[in-house]
Scaffold this motif. Structure first.
Motif, PDB file in Angstrom:
ATOM      1  N   ARG A 113      -1.048  22.490 -30.772  1.00  0.00           N
ATOM      2  CA  ARG A 113      -1.845  21.273 -30.921  1.00  0.00           C
ATOM      3  C   ARG A 113      -2.126  20.656 -29.552  1.00  0.00           C
ATOM      4  N   ILE A 114      -3.257  19.992 -29.437  1.00  0.00           N
ATOM      5  CA  ILE A 114      -3.645  19.301 -28.218  1.00  0.00           C
ATOM      6  C   ILE A 114      -3.563  17.798 -28.488  1.00  0.00           C
ATOM      7  N   ALA A 115      -2.821  17.086 -27.650  1.00  0.00           N
ATOM      8  CA  ALA A 115      -2.582  15.656 -27.873  1.00  0.00           C
ATOM      9  C   ALA A 115      -2.898  14.853 -26.623  1.00  0.00           C
ATOM     10  N   LEU A 116      -3.430  13.657 -26.815  1.00  0.00           N
ATOM     11  CA  LEU A 116      -3.602  12.691 -25.738  1.00  0.00           C
ATOM     12  C   LEU A 116      -2.828  11.432 -26.088  1.00  0.00           C
ATOM     13  N   VAL A 117      -2.098  10.898 -25.097  1.00  0.00           N
ATOM     14  CA  VAL A 117      -1.299   9.688 -25.290  1.00  0.00           C
ATOM     15  C   VAL A 117      -1.682   8.683 -24.217  1.00  0.00           C
ATOM     16  N   THR A 118      -2.217   7.528 -24.621  1.00  0.00           N
ATOM     17  CA  THR A 118      -2.542   6.497 -23.637  1.00  0.00           C
ATOM     18  C   THR A 118      -1.288   5.668 -23.346  1.00  0.00           C
ATOM     19  N   ALA A 166       8.027   8.311 -24.197  1.00  0.00           N
ATOM     20  CA  ALA A 166       8.905   8.931 -25.190  1.00  0.00           C
ATOM     21  C   ALA A 166       8.117   9.776 -26.182  1.00  0.00           C
ATOM     22  N   ILE A 167       6.940   9.284 -26.598  1.00  0.00           N
ATOM     23  CA  ILE A 167       6.098  10.049 -27.520  1.00  0.00           C
ATOM     24  C   ILE A 167       5.620  11.340 -26.857  1.00  0.00           C
ATOM     25  N   ALA A 168       5.203  11.242 -25.599  1.00  0.00           N
ATOM     26  CA  ALA A 168       4.734  12.433 -24.879  1.00  0.00           C
ATOM     27  C   ALA A 168       5.825  13.501 -24.832  1.00  0.00           C
ATOM     28  N   HIS A 169       7.052  13.095 -24.560  1.00  0.00           N
ATOM     29  CA  HIS A 169       8.168  14.044 -24.511  1.00  0.00           C
ATOM     30  C   HIS A 169       8.380  14.713 -25.868  1.00  0.00           C
ATOM     31  N   LYS A 170       8.356  13.936 -26.942  1.00  0.00           N
ATOM     32  CA  LYS A 170       8.615  14.513 -28.265  1.00  0.00           C
ATOM     33  C   LYS A 170       7.467  15.418 -28.715  1.00  0.00           C
ATOM     34  N   LEU A 171       6.241  15.046 -28.387  1.00  0.00           N
ATOM     35  CA  LEU A 171       5.111  15.918 -28.707  1.00  0.00           C
ATOM     36  C   LEU A 171       5.271  17.275 -28.027  1.00  0.00           C
ATOM     37  N   ALA A 172       5.605  17.236 -26.740  1.00  0.00           N
ATOM     38  CA  ALA A 172       5.761  18.488 -25.991  1.00  0.00           C
ATOM     39  C   ALA A 172       6.926  19.310 -26.532  1.00  0.00           C
ATOM     40  N   VAL A 223      -1.021  13.210 -20.602  1.00  0.00           N
ATOM     41  CA  VAL A 223      -0.346  11.956 -20.254  1.00  0.00           C
ATOM     42  C   VAL A 223      -1.377  11.070 -19.558  1.00  0.00           C
ATOM     43  N   LEU A 224      -1.784   9.992 -20.208  1.00  0.00           N
ATOM     44  CA  LEU A 224      -2.841   9.136 -19.685  1.00  0.00           C
ATOM     45  C   LEU A 224      -2.280   7.773 -19.297  1.00  0.00           C
ATOM     46  N   GLY A 225      -2.678   7.278 -18.137  1.00  0.00           N
ATOM     47  CA  GLY A 225      -2.213   5.971 -17.697  1.00  0.00           C
ATOM     48  C   GLY A 225      -2.770   5.618 -16.343  1.00  0.00           C
ATOM     49  N   ASP A 267      -6.395  17.452 -31.237  1.00  0.00           N
ATOM     50  CA  ASP A 267      -5.761  17.321 -32.551  1.00  0.00           C
ATOM     51  C   ASP A 267      -5.087  15.978 -32.778  1.00  0.00           C
ATOM     52  N   ILE A 268      -4.584  15.372 -31.712  1.00  0.00           N
ATOM     53  CA  ILE A 268      -3.762  14.166 -31.859  1.00  0.00           C
ATOM     54  C   ILE A 268      -4.158  13.147 -30.797  1.00  0.00           C
ATOM     55  N   LEU A 269      -4.380  11.917 -31.225  1.00  0.00           N
ATOM     56  CA  LEU A 269      -4.541  10.800 -30.303  1.00  0.00           C
ATOM     57  C   LEU A 269      -3.484   9.758 -30.625  1.00  0.00           C
ATOM     58  N   ILE A 270      -2.717   9.371 -29.605  1.00  0.00           N
ATOM     59  CA  ILE A 270      -1.778   8.257 -29.739  1.00  0.00           C
ATOM     60  C   ILE A 270      -2.310   7.124 -28.868  1.00  0.00           C
ATOM     61  N   ALA A 271      -2.822   6.076 -29.501  1.00  0.00           N
ATOM     62  CA  ALA A 271      -3.356   4.919 -28.781  1.00  0.00           C
ATOM     63  C   ALA A 271      -2.209   3.927 -28.579  1.00  0.00           C
ATOM     64  N   ASN A 272      -1.623   3.968 -27.402  1.00  0.00           N
ATOM     65  CA  ASN A 272      -0.394   3.225 -27.156  1.00  0.00           C
ATOM     66  C   ASN A 272      -0.520   2.185 -26.047  1.00  0.00           C
TER      67      ASN A 272
END
Length: 248
Positions: free
Chosen positions: A10-15, A24-30, A38-40, A88-93
């Motif tokens: 899966r491909i994920a983006l985390v803001t 923490a979410i980025a680590h668990k996704l990986a 990893v966006l910031g 596949d995954i967007l985490i708007a954080n």
């Protein structure tokens, strides 16, 4: 040999992924097999998160992003899809906070919170929808707050921005019914993150008993992962979570 991790490929983006809940979410996704963007805004912190993930045999990349800039957000999504084939995954954080009574608050602080917390979420979601709808599947999770469902004294501007997130996600969820996109919100109460260290009021100093009683960023991340690990036909609409010493 087949990779049996639940999010393998899966491909994920985390803001807002350079610290706190996003990190923490980025680590668990990986760890679950996703390739994580990893966006910031902080490049040093973001590249450090990527190194941590790679040291644990995960896959990640960093992109500098201010979520207030829709075109920049859209560009990162498009670049991710062009390079990796899908999203596949967007985490708007991403989020910020400033508190104080209405009578003494600076309206510019309210504006900043609306731009980052609400518009930043909306920008990220809108950018991610195009590839997700094209592929007929995706997960969008917004990290809101218990302040998105309850009003707290001195937190009016922050609550307003998080209530806006909740309203936006409610409408989005209704629009995405039967279109293959799962829409969820997670609303934590008090979480022990660097949020408190940069808040304009010293409510919960690092190392204090009150901080020790909060849920951890990993706890919140695990709730996010609970949604993402579910079968495609199952949705947790909203998770409202607190440490066991809170109830509100």
């Amino acid at each position: 040999m087949t990779d049996e991790r639940p999010l393998a490929g899966r491909i994920a983006l985390v803001t807002g992924a350079t610290r706190g809940i996003g990190r923490a979410i980025a680590h668990k996704l990986a760890k679950d097999g996703a390739i994580v963007g990893v966006l910031g805004r902080n490049e040093a912190q973001g590249t450090a998160v990527v190194r941590e993930i790679e040291a644990a045999q995960g896959k990640a990349f960093f992109r500098r992003l201010d979520v207030c800039d829709f075109k920049a957000t859209q560009s990162i999504v498009e670049d991710t899809v062009a390079r990796l084939g899908r999203l596949d995954i967007l985490i708007a954080n991403a989020g910020i906070g400033t508190i104080g009574p209405v009578e003494t608050s600076d309206p510019e602080d309210w504006r900043a919170m609306m731009e980052v917390n609400y518009l930043g979420t909306a920008h990220s979601v809108k950018a991610a929808l195009k590839p997700m709808l094209a592929q007929g599947r995706g997960d969008i999770v917004a990290i809101a707050s218990s302040a998105g469902v309850t009003g707290y004294p001195d937190w009016s501007g922050y609550c307003a921005s998080k209530w806006a997130v909740m309203g936006f996600m409610e409408c989005l969820g209704r629009e995405m019914v039967s279109r293959g996109i799962r829409v969820s919100t997670v609303c934590p109460g008090s979480v022990d993150t660097p949020f408190w260290d940069i808040l304009n009021v010293d409510l919960h100093p690092a190392g204090s008993d009150s901080r020790k009683g909060m849920v951890t960023a990993d706890d919140v991340a695990e709730v996010v992962m609970l949604q993402l690990r579910l079968p495609p036909g199952v949705l947790i609409k909203n998770s409202l979570i607190f440490p066991t010493n809170e109830w509100h």
